[in-house]
Design a protein around this motif. Sequence first.
Motif, short mmCIF file in Angstrom:
data_model
loop_
_atom_site.label_atom_id
_atom_site.label_comp_id
_atom_site.label_asym_id
_atom_site.label_seq_id
_atom_site.Cartn_x
_atom_site.Cartn_y
_atom_site.Cartn_z
N LYS A 26 7.36 -67.13 -89.75
CA LYS A 26 6.17 -66.54 -89.12
C LYS A 26 5.17 -66.14 -90.19
N SER A 27 3.90 -66.20 -89.86
CA SER A 27 2.86 -65.87 -90.81
C SER A 27 2.95 -64.42 -91.29
N SER A 28 3.24 -63.51 -90.38
CA SER A 28 3.33 -62.10 -90.77
C SER A 28 4.51 -61.86 -91.71
N GLU A 29 5.63 -62.51 -91.45
CA GLU A 29 6.79 -62.36 -92.32
C GLU A 29 6.53 -62.99 -93.69
N ARG A 30 5.86 -64.14 -93.70
CA ARG A 30 5.54 -64.82 -94.95
C ARG A 30 4.63 -63.96 -95.81
N SER A 31 3.64 -63.35 -95.21
CA SER A 31 2.73 -62.52 -95.99
C SER A 31 3.44 -61.29 -96.55
N LYS A 32 4.40 -60.74 -95.78
CA LYS A 32 5.20 -59.62 -96.30
C LYS A 32 6.05 -60.05 -97.48
N ASP A 33 6.65 -61.24 -97.37
CA ASP A 33 7.49 -61.74 -98.46
C ASP A 33 6.70 -61.87 -99.75
N PHE A 34 5.55 -62.50 -99.67
CA PHE A 34 4.78 -62.75 -100.88
C PHE A 34 4.00 -61.53 -101.36
N GLN A 35 3.77 -60.57 -100.50
CA GLN A 35 3.07 -59.36 -100.90
C GLN A 35 3.95 -58.51 -101.82
N ASN A 36 5.26 -58.53 -101.58
CA ASN A 36 6.18 -57.70 -102.35
C ASN A 36 6.82 -58.42 -103.52
N ALA A 37 6.40 -59.63 -103.82
CA ALA A 37 7.03 -60.41 -104.88
C ALA A 37 6.15 -60.48 -106.12
N LYS A 38 6.81 -60.63 -107.26
CA LYS A 38 6.08 -60.81 -108.51
C LYS A 38 5.69 -62.27 -108.65
N PRO A 39 4.50 -62.54 -109.17
CA PRO A 39 4.06 -63.93 -109.30
C PRO A 39 4.99 -64.78 -110.16
N GLU A 40 5.53 -64.21 -111.22
CA GLU A 40 6.42 -65.00 -112.08
C GLU A 40 7.72 -65.37 -111.36
N HIS A 41 8.17 -64.51 -110.44
CA HIS A 41 9.35 -64.84 -109.64
C HIS A 41 9.04 -66.00 -108.68
N ILE A 42 7.88 -65.96 -108.08
CA ILE A 42 7.47 -67.01 -107.14
C ILE A 42 7.34 -68.35 -107.87
N ILE A 43 6.72 -68.33 -109.04
CA ILE A 43 6.53 -69.56 -109.81
C ILE A 43 7.88 -70.14 -110.23
N ALA A 44 8.75 -69.28 -110.76
CA ALA A 44 10.07 -69.75 -111.20
C ALA A 44 10.89 -70.27 -110.01
N ALA A 45 10.84 -69.57 -108.90
CA ALA A 45 11.60 -70.00 -107.71
C ALA A 45 11.04 -71.32 -107.18
N GLY A 46 9.72 -71.48 -107.19
CA GLY A 46 9.12 -72.72 -106.73
C GLY A 46 9.48 -73.90 -107.61
N LEU A 47 9.47 -73.69 -108.93
CA LEU A 47 9.85 -74.76 -109.85
C LEU A 47 11.33 -75.11 -109.69
N LEU A 48 12.16 -74.10 -109.53
CA LEU A 48 13.60 -74.35 -109.35
C LEU A 48 13.86 -75.10 -108.04
N ALA A 49 13.22 -74.68 -106.97
CA ALA A 49 13.40 -75.34 -105.68
C ALA A 49 12.89 -76.78 -105.73
N ALA A 50 11.77 -77.01 -106.38
CA ALA A 50 11.23 -78.37 -106.50
C ALA A 50 12.17 -79.25 -107.33
N LEU A 51 12.72 -78.70 -108.40
CA LEU A 51 13.65 -79.45 -109.24
C LEU A 51 14.91 -79.84 -108.47
N VAL A 52 15.46 -78.89 -107.73
CA VAL A 52 16.65 -79.17 -106.93
C VAL A 52 16.34 -80.21 -105.86
N PHE A 53 15.18 -80.13 -105.25
CA PHE A 53 14.76 -81.08 -104.22
C PHE A 53 14.66 -82.49 -104.80
#
Length: 71
Positions: A26-53
């Motif tokens: 849901k959009s509201s849940e997604r915005s809550k997730d990314f509002q409370n996260a550090k950008p470096e965590h998001i970048i690292a998690a995105g790169l890791l997920a893309a690599l695994v994919f």
Amino acid sequence: MSSPPSQPSFLRALLAVLWSFAGIRKSSERSKDFQNAKPEHIIAAGLLAALVFVLGLIWIVNLVVSSATRS
């Protein structure tokens, strides 16, 4: 009373990125997730997920190609 904001962690960022990959959050849940996260965590998690994919896709293609050549 509302619950206190959660502490940013890599695991929470990874879960948020995985939900984003699936595209079923849901959009509201997604915005809550990314509002409370550090950008470096998001970048690292995105790169890791893309690599695994990508590695998973390569593995599946190799599996299909090797089974097709055995027949």
